[in-house]
Design a protein around this motif. Structure first.
Motif, mmCIF file in Angstrom:
data_model
loop_
_atom_site.group_PDB
_atom_site.id
_atom_site.type_symbol
_atom_site.label_atom_id
_atom_site.label_comp_id
_atom_site.label_asym_id
_atom_site.label_seq_id
_atom_site.Cartn_x
_atom_site.Cartn_y
_atom_site.Cartn_z
ATOM 1 N N GLU A 99 14.356 -43.989 19.536
ATOM 2 C CA GLU A 99 15.000 -44.196 18.089
ATOM 3 C C GLU A 99 15.980 -45.494 19.180
ATOM 4 O OE1 GLU A 99 17.675 -42.418 16.267
ATOM 5 O OE2 GLU A 99 16.566 -40.558 16.545
ATOM 6 N N PRO A 100 14.244 -46.752 19.803
ATOM 7 C CA PRO A 100 15.371 -47.683 19.770
ATOM 8 C C PRO A 100 16.022 -48.619 18.907
ATOM 9 C CG PRO A 100 12.731 -47.862 19.699
ATOM 10 C CD PRO A 100 13.663 -46.777 19.411
ATOM 11 N N GLU A 101 16.056 -48.292 17.934
ATOM 12 C CA GLU A 101 17.021 -49.580 16.595
ATOM 13 C C GLU A 101 18.797 -48.843 16.636
ATOM 14 O OE1 GLU A 101 14.998 -45.386 14.238
ATOM 15 O OE2 GLU A 101 14.823 -47.147 16.266
ATOM 16 N N ARG A 102 18.701 -47.679 17.392
ATOM 17 C CA ARG A 102 20.256 -46.469 17.568
ATOM 18 C C ARG A 102 20.907 -47.443 18.111
ATOM 19 N NH1 ARG A 102 22.298 -42.502 20.078
ATOM 20 N NH2 ARG A 102 23.214 -40.933 18.883
ATOM 21 N N THR A 103 22.073 -47.572 17.839
ATOM 22 C CA THR A 103 23.535 -48.529 18.043
ATOM 23 C C THR A 103 24.437 -47.681 20.196
ATOM 24 O OG1 THR A 103 23.564 -49.296 16.790
ATOM 25 C CG2 THR A 103 25.172 -50.152 18.200
#
Length: 177
Positions: A99-103
């Motif tokens: 989930e590379p978009e996960r902050t």
């Protein structure tokens, strides 16, 4: 319980530049989130409570804090709790891969590199195959969410009966026949 009480006023970084809540509040928030989402999994809840004890045991060792905590809790709380504690850092690395978009919190993003960075494809597949991977990811998600300044997540003493229950279970399985 004494070690958990010592988390009051202790931080994940010696200079307090890390996460915005102390280890005590973070532990309570993480455990409370897990209690709410997985009310019957006491081992997962307690893993959330103790997952960052390594920051207290070895201040400044971001890369090894999960291992230190797992080693410390295994004799009392058992293999599964220790395994989940140990896996909460690889779970962060795994989530960063899938989930590379996960902050991440600023501190978690900073420590990710010291903890091995984003998992590669083969490492992520191996992690996902671990029987405790799903629970470790759930713990990690609660870990990431349990950093809210001023949130009242209950009292540490409310966890004593749960810890005593798990400790009694561990003692009974390790008792000589």
């Amino acid at each position: 319980m004494e070690l958990l009480h010592a988390c009051k006023g202790a931080w994940d970084t010696p200079d307090r530049s890390g996460d915005p809540v102390d280890l005590h509040d973070h532990a309570l928030q993480t455990a409370a989130l897990l209690r709410r989402s997985h009310p019957y999994d006491k081992e997962l809840q307690v893993a959330g409570l103790v997952h960052d004890l390594g920051h207290l045991l070895r201040p400044g060792d971001d890369a090894g804090h999960a291992d230190h905590a797992a080693d410390a809790v295994r004799p009392l709380l058992g293999d599964r709790v220790a395994r989940l504690v140990r896996l909460h850092v690889p779970a962060k690395r795994y989530l960063a891969a899938v989930e590379p978009e996960r902050t991440l919190s600023p501190q978690s993003a900073l420590t990710l590199r010291a903890q091995g960075g984003v998992m590669g494809e083969a490492e992520a597949r191996a992690f996902a195959a671990d029987p405790e991977a799903a629970a470790a990811v759930i713990l990690r998600q609660a870990d990431d969410a349990g950093k809210v300044v001023g949130l009242n997540a209950g009292e540490l003493e409310d966890w004593r009966p749960v810890i005593e229950l798990l400790a009694a279970r561990v003692r009974s399985t390790r008792a000589p026949a």
